[in-house]
Design a protein around this motif. Structure first.
Motif, PDB file in Angstrom:
ATOM      1  N   ALA A  29       0.801  -1.232   0.000  1.00  0.00           N
ATOM      2  CA  ALA A  29       0.000   0.000   0.000  1.00  0.00           C
ATOM      3  C   ALA A  29       0.833   1.280   0.000  1.00  0.00           C
ATOM      4  O   ALA A  29       0.270   2.370  -0.130  1.00  0.00           O
ATOM      5  CB  ALA A  29      -0.930   0.001   1.215  1.00  0.00           C
ATOM      6  N   LEU A  30       2.142   1.188   0.119  1.00  0.00           N
ATOM      7  CA  LEU A  30       2.974   2.378   0.272  1.00  0.00           C
ATOM      8  C   LEU A  30       2.762   3.426  -0.812  1.00  0.00           C
ATOM      9  O   LEU A  30       2.580   4.612  -0.530  1.00  0.00           O
ATOM     10  CB  LEU A  30       4.454   1.985   0.334  1.00  0.00           C
ATOM     11  CG  LEU A  30       5.426   3.157   0.481  1.00  0.00           C
ATOM     12  CD1 LEU A  30       5.214   3.866   1.812  1.00  0.00           C
ATOM     13  CD2 LEU A  30       6.850   2.679   0.340  1.00  0.00           C
ATOM     14  N   GLY A  31       2.775   3.018  -2.076  1.00  0.00           N
ATOM     15  CA  GLY A  31       2.601   3.973  -3.173  1.00  0.00           C
ATOM     16  C   GLY A  31       1.249   4.666  -3.122  1.00  0.00           C
ATOM     17  O   GLY A  31       1.144   5.873  -3.365  1.00  0.00           O
ATOM     18  N   THR A  32       0.217   3.901  -2.793  1.00  0.00           N
ATOM     19  CA  THR A  32      -1.124   4.478  -2.689  1.00  0.00           C
ATOM     20  C   THR A  32      -1.181   5.481  -1.550  1.00  0.00           C
ATOM     21  O   THR A  32      -1.726   6.580  -1.696  1.00  0.00           O
ATOM     22  CB  THR A  32      -2.166   3.362  -2.487  1.00  0.00           C
ATOM     23  OG1 THR A  32      -2.092   2.459  -3.591  1.00  0.00           O
ATOM     24  CG2 THR A  32      -3.570   3.926  -2.371  1.00  0.00           C
ATOM     25  N   THR A  33      -0.591   5.127  -0.430  1.00  0.00           N
ATOM     26  CA  THR A  33      -0.552   6.048   0.712  1.00  0.00           C
ATOM     27  C   THR A  33       0.166   7.336   0.328  1.00  0.00           C
ATOM     28  O   THR A  33      -0.311   8.435   0.607  1.00  0.00           O
ATOM     29  CB  THR A  33       0.141   5.377   1.914  1.00  0.00           C
ATOM     30  OG1 THR A  33      -0.679   4.280   2.343  1.00  0.00           O
ATOM     31  CG2 THR A  33       0.335   6.346   3.064  1.00  0.00           C
ATOM     32  N   ARG A  34       1.306   7.211  -0.333  1.00  0.00           N
ATOM     33  CA  ARG A  34       2.057   8.409  -0.736  1.00  0.00           C
ATOM     34  C   ARG A  34       1.244   9.276  -1.681  1.00  0.00           C
ATOM     35  O   ARG A  34       1.254  10.509  -1.583  1.00  0.00           O
ATOM     36  CB  ARG A  34       3.370   8.002  -1.405  1.00  0.00           C
ATOM     37  CG  ARG A  34       4.401   7.469  -0.435  1.00  0.00           C
ATOM     38  CD  ARG A  34       5.622   6.953  -1.158  1.00  0.00           C
ATOM     39  NE  ARG A  34       6.714   6.648  -0.249  1.00  0.00           N
ATOM     40  CZ  ARG A  34       7.851   6.095  -0.628  1.00  0.00           C
ATOM     41  NH1 ARG A  34       8.069   5.783  -1.908  1.00  0.00           N
ATOM     42  NH2 ARG A  34       8.794   5.834   0.254  1.00  0.00           N
ATOM     43  N   ARG A  35       0.540   8.650  -2.628  1.00  0.00           N
ATOM     44  CA  ARG A  35      -0.277   9.421  -3.574  1.00  0.00           C
ATOM     45  C   ARG A  35      -1.391  10.174  -2.847  1.00  0.00           C
ATOM     46  O   ARG A  35      -1.645  11.352  -3.108  1.00  0.00           O
ATOM     47  CB  ARG A  35      -0.864   8.489  -4.634  1.00  0.00           C
ATOM     48  CG  ARG A  35       0.144   8.025  -5.657  1.00  0.00           C
ATOM     49  CD  ARG A  35      -0.480   7.048  -6.666  1.00  0.00           C
ATOM     50  NE  ARG A  35       0.520   6.612  -7.625  1.00  0.00           N
ATOM     51  CZ  ARG A  35       1.300   5.542  -7.462  1.00  0.00           C
ATOM     52  NH1 ARG A  35       1.166   4.776  -6.368  1.00  0.00           N
ATOM     53  NH2 ARG A  35       2.194   5.220  -8.367  1.00  0.00           N
ATOM     54  N   LEU A  36      -2.084   9.493  -1.942  1.00  0.00           N
ATOM     55  CA  LEU A  36      -3.193  10.128  -1.223  1.00  0.00           C
ATOM     56  C   LEU A  36      -2.673  11.244  -0.311  1.00  0.00           C
ATOM     57  O   LEU A  36      -3.265  12.326  -0.254  1.00  0.00           O
ATOM     58  CB  LEU A  36      -3.963   9.083  -0.426  1.00  0.00           C
ATOM     59  CG  LEU A  36      -4.713   8.045  -1.274  1.00  0.00           C
ATOM     60  CD1 LEU A  36      -5.318   6.957  -0.391  1.00  0.00           C
ATOM     61  CD2 LEU A  36      -5.777   8.698  -2.139  1.00  0.00           C
ATOM     62  N   GLN A  37      -1.575  11.001   0.382  1.00  0.00           N
ATOM     63  CA  GLN A  37      -0.999  12.044   1.234  1.00  0.00           C
ATOM     64  C   GLN A  37      -0.575  13.249   0.404  1.00  0.00           C
ATOM     65  O   GLN A  37      -0.762  14.397   0.818  1.00  0.00           O
ATOM     66  CB  GLN A  37       0.198  11.487   2.009  1.00  0.00           C
ATOM     67  CG  GLN A  37      -0.175  10.494   3.091  1.00  0.00           C
ATOM     68  CD  GLN A  37       1.038   9.873   3.768  1.00  0.00           C
ATOM     69  OE1 GLN A  37       2.179  10.024   3.324  1.00  0.00           O
ATOM     70  NE2 GLN A  37       0.795   9.163   4.858  1.00  0.00           N
ATOM     71  N   ALA A  38      -0.035  13.005  -0.778  1.00  0.00           N
ATOM     72  CA  ALA A  38       0.393  14.102  -1.652  1.00  0.00           C
ATOM     73  C   ALA A  38      -0.805  14.942  -2.092  1.00  0.00           C
ATOM     74  O   ALA A  38      -0.707  16.173  -2.171  1.00  0.00           O
ATOM     75  CB  ALA A  38       1.129  13.548  -2.873  1.00  0.00           C
ATOM     76  N   LEU A  39      -1.921  14.292  -2.360  1.00  0.00           N
ATOM     77  CA  LEU A  39      -3.110  15.046  -2.762  1.00  0.00           C
ATOM     78  C   LEU A  39      -3.664  15.862  -1.595  1.00  0.00           C
ATOM     79  O   LEU A  39      -4.176  16.966  -1.796  1.00  0.00           O
ATOM     80  CB  LEU A  39      -4.173  14.112  -3.345  1.00  0.00           C
ATOM     81  CG  LEU A  39      -3.796  13.506  -4.701  1.00  0.00           C
ATOM     82  CD1 LEU A  39      -4.856  12.501  -5.163  1.00  0.00           C
ATOM     83  CD2 LEU A  39      -3.578  14.576  -5.762  1.00  0.00           C
ATOM     84  N   VAL A  40      -3.555  15.333  -0.376  1.00  0.00           N
ATOM     85  CA  VAL A  40      -3.947  16.123   0.799  1.00  0.00           C
ATOM     86  C   VAL A  40      -3.028  17.348   0.894  1.00  0.00           C
ATOM     87  O   VAL A  40      -3.486  18.464   1.109  1.00  0.00           O
ATOM     88  CB  VAL A  40      -3.903  15.277   2.092  1.00  0.00           C
ATOM     89  CG1 VAL A  40      -4.137  16.157   3.324  1.00  0.00           C
ATOM     90  CG2 VAL A  40      -4.944  14.153   2.042  1.00  0.00           C
ATOM     91  N   ALA A  41      -1.731  17.137   0.681  1.00  0.00           N
ATOM     92  CA  ALA A  41      -0.772  18.250   0.714  1.00  0.00           C
ATOM     93  C   ALA A  41      -1.066  19.262  -0.387  1.00  0.00           C
ATOM     94  O   ALA A  41      -0.703  20.433  -0.279  1.00  0.00           O
ATOM     95  CB  ALA A  41       0.658  17.716   0.570  1.00  0.00           C
ATOM     96  N   ASN A  42      -1.738  18.820  -1.431  1.00  0.00           N
ATOM     97  CA  ASN A  42      -2.079  19.700  -2.556  1.00  0.00           C
ATOM     98  C   ASN A  42      -3.419  20.403  -2.346  1.00  0.00           C
ATOM     99  O   ASN A  42      -3.886  21.117  -3.220  1.00  0.00           O
ATOM    100  CB  ASN A  42      -2.098  18.885  -3.858  1.00  0.00           C
ATOM    101  CG  ASN A  42      -1.853  19.727  -5.075  1.00  0.00           C
ATOM    102  OD1 ASN A  42      -1.196  20.753  -5.014  1.00  0.00           O
ATOM    103  ND2 ASN A  42      -2.374  19.286  -6.211  1.00  0.00           N
TER     104      ASN A  42
END
Length: 191
Positions: A29-42
Motif C-alpha cells: 500500500a505504500l505507493g497508494t498512501t504516498r499518492r493520497l498524502q500528496a493530494l492532501v498536501a495539494n
C-alpha cells in the motif's frame, strides 16, 4: 494423513519474503498512501478524496492515509493512481488539508518521482521555493483549459480574479479574456 495428501501439501511453495505473502489481488500500500498524502498536501481533504474514489469512509481508509496499511486491493491502488494523475497538477482549495499534511510531513505531488513513488527505498528531494508568477500563470491557464471557471481557478491559485489580472499586467502578459471580464464585473459590483 494419507501420502497423497501429504505430497500435495509439500508441493505448496514456501514464500521467501514478506512480499510473497501478499494475496494475488493485493499489493503493498505504500505507493497508494504516498499518492493520497500528496493530494492532501495539494489541498484536497481526505473526505473529498474518498468520495471521488467511491470508497466507504471508515477506519481502514484513515489507516491507509496514515500509512498504517501494509497492503491494498489492486483495484483500489489503480483507482488512487488514476486520481493522482488527474489531480496532481490541480491545486485543491482545502487549506486545513494543506496544514494537516504539512504538520504530518506529507510531501506534495511534485515532490515525488512518479516512476519511483511505489519504491520503499525512495525518498523524494524536497525543494522549498516560493511560487513564482509564472507558476501562478501556468496553474491558472491549465485550470481554465480544463474547463474550470475564472473564479474557481483564481481561488485554486490562492488569489482573487482582480489580483490574478494585476499579476498578468505587472508581468506584461496578455490577460485571458474571461479573466478580464470577471475582474471588470467584480470591480463594478464593489463600487
Amino acid at each position: 494423513m494419507r501420502k497423497a495428501t501429504a505430497d500435495r501439501i509439500l508441493q505448496i511453495p514456501v514464500p521467501r519474503s514478506d512480499v510473497e505473502f501478499v494475496r494475488q489481488d493485493r499489493i503493498p500500500a505504500l505507493g497508494t498512501t504516498r499518492r493520497l498524502q500528496a493530494l492532501v498536501a495539494n489541498g484536497y481533504s481526505q473526505k473529498d478524496l474518498i468520495v471521488r474514489l467511491g470508497w466507504p469512509e471508515n477506519g481502514s481508509t484513515s489507516e491507509l492515509f496514515l500509512g498504517r496499511c501494509r497492503n491494498i486491493v489492486v483495484r483500489k491502488a489503480q483507482d488512487a493512481a488514476v486520481l493522482f494523475s488527474q489531480l496532481q497538477l490541480v491545486p485543491g482549495t482545502d487549506r486545513k488539508a494543506r496544514q494537516r499534511a504539512k504538520a504530518k510531513g506529507w510531501m506534495p505531488p511534485l515532490a515525488w518521482d512518479e516512476d519511483r513513488i511505489d519504491d520503499p527505498t525512495y525518498t523524494p528531494e524536497v525543494v522549498d521555493r516560493p511560487k513564482t508568477a509564472e507558476d501562478v500563470f501556468s496553474d491558472f491557464e491549465y485550470l481554465l483549459s480544463m474547463g474550470v471557471g475564472v473564479e474557481d481557478a483564481s481561488r485554486r491559485v490562492g488569489l482573487l480574479p482582480a489580483s490574478v489580472k494585476r499579476r498578468y499586467e505587472r508581468h506584461g502578459r496578455r490577460c485571458p479574456a474571461a479573466l478580464t471580464a470577471v475582474a471588470r464585473q467584480q470591480r463594478k459590483t464593489a463600487s
